[in-house]
Design an enzyme around this catalytic site. Structure first.
Site, PDB file in Angstrom:
ATOM      1  N   VAL A  13       0.860  -1.176   0.000  1.00 33.57           N
ATOM      2  CA  VAL A  13       0.000   0.000   0.000  1.00 33.57           C
ATOM      3  C   VAL A  13       0.897   1.226   0.000  1.00 33.57           C
ATOM      4  CG1 VAL A  13      -1.823   1.266   1.199  1.00 33.57           C
ATOM      5  CG2 VAL A  13      -1.785  -1.242   1.281  1.00 33.57           C
ATOM      6  N   CYS A  14       0.595   2.172  -0.855  1.00 32.89           N
ATOM      7  CA  CYS A  14       1.303   3.444  -0.908  1.00 32.89           C
ATOM      8  C   CYS A  14       2.811   3.208  -1.066  1.00 32.89           C
ATOM      9  CB  CYS A  14       0.960   4.263   0.335  1.00 32.89           C
ATOM     10  SG  CYS A  14       1.327   6.029   0.202  1.00 32.89           S
ATOM     11  N   GLY A  15       3.619   3.705  -0.142  1.00 32.24           N
ATOM     12  CA  GLY A  15       5.072   3.586  -0.248  1.00 32.24           C
ATOM     13  C   GLY A  15       5.622   2.217   0.055  1.00 32.24           C
TER      14      GLY A  15
END
Length: 210
Positions: free
Chosen positions: A111-113
């Site tokens: 998720v995300c980074g």
């Protein structure tokens, strides 16, 4: 089916809580919060907020491993995130993530980074992936094939864009691994409609530029 959600010092709590709630609500997945060290209180990157890991990350036992990104500080924004990743990868997390990415039958999701954390460990070179829009250039420089999509499904690697994409990643995984009926029921439970098309490396090339 066992899903392990990884915690490390400085993680972004929303990257963890959103997929945790979606996967747990399915009623067919066992969901654990884990760390490389095992049971411990893990400080997030958001103020005094922390979550408790109740088990150790065990790629040989898990069917799904979810890796969050890190939270930027109000003062530094995303500038401090590489240092958070460097600290996390200096622990036993790095070989455990490598084991997870190499184990047949295990899906690693980010998720995300979280995809940037895997990239920093040299684990997704040549793979299709996405991340927060502010990190797309860094992801490309790592050797990944960057796709500017909400969710990118590259087989045993599934990556999500910015922070709230954790909902979309988890719902996609539920649909893919368990079935659309369960995914739809959880979607209705949270009164949330998934955003965008899940990108996969299949089908004809688009006529219009991506």
């Amino acid at each position: 089916m066992l899903a392990q959600l990884v915690l490390f010092d400085g993680f972004d709590p929303l990257d963890v809580v959103a997929p945790y709630e979606v996967l747990a609500a399915s009623g067919v997945m066992t969901v654990e919060l884990v760390s490389a060290e095992g049971e411990r209180e893990v400080p997030s990157g958001v103020g005094a907020l922390s979550l408790r890991a109740t088990a150790r990350l065990e790629p040989q036992r898990a069917d799904l491993v979810v890796v969050p990104g890190a939270a930027g500080t109000p003062e530094d924004g995303i500038a401090n995130i590489p240092a958070v990743f460097e600290k996390a990868l200096a622990t036993n997390l790095s070989p455990l993530l490598r084991e997870a990415c190499q184990r047949p039958g295990l899906t690693v999701a980010t998720v995300c980074g979280g995809s940037l954390l895997l990239a920093a460990a040299g684990l997704i070179t040549g793979r299709h992936a996405t991340t927060h829009h502010l990190g797309l250039r860094a992801l490309a420089e790592s050797g990944a094939h960057v796709v500017a999509a909400r969710v990118v499904d590259d087989g045993d690697l599934v990556t999500g864009g910015a922070v709230t994409s954790g909902l979309d990643v988890a719902l996609h995984l539920l649909e893919r691994e368990v079935g659309p009926k369960v995914a739809h029921s959880v979607e209705r439970l949270f009164d949330y409609e998934r955003r965008g098309v899940v990108w996969r490396d299949r089908g004809p090339e688009p006529v219009l530029p991506a």
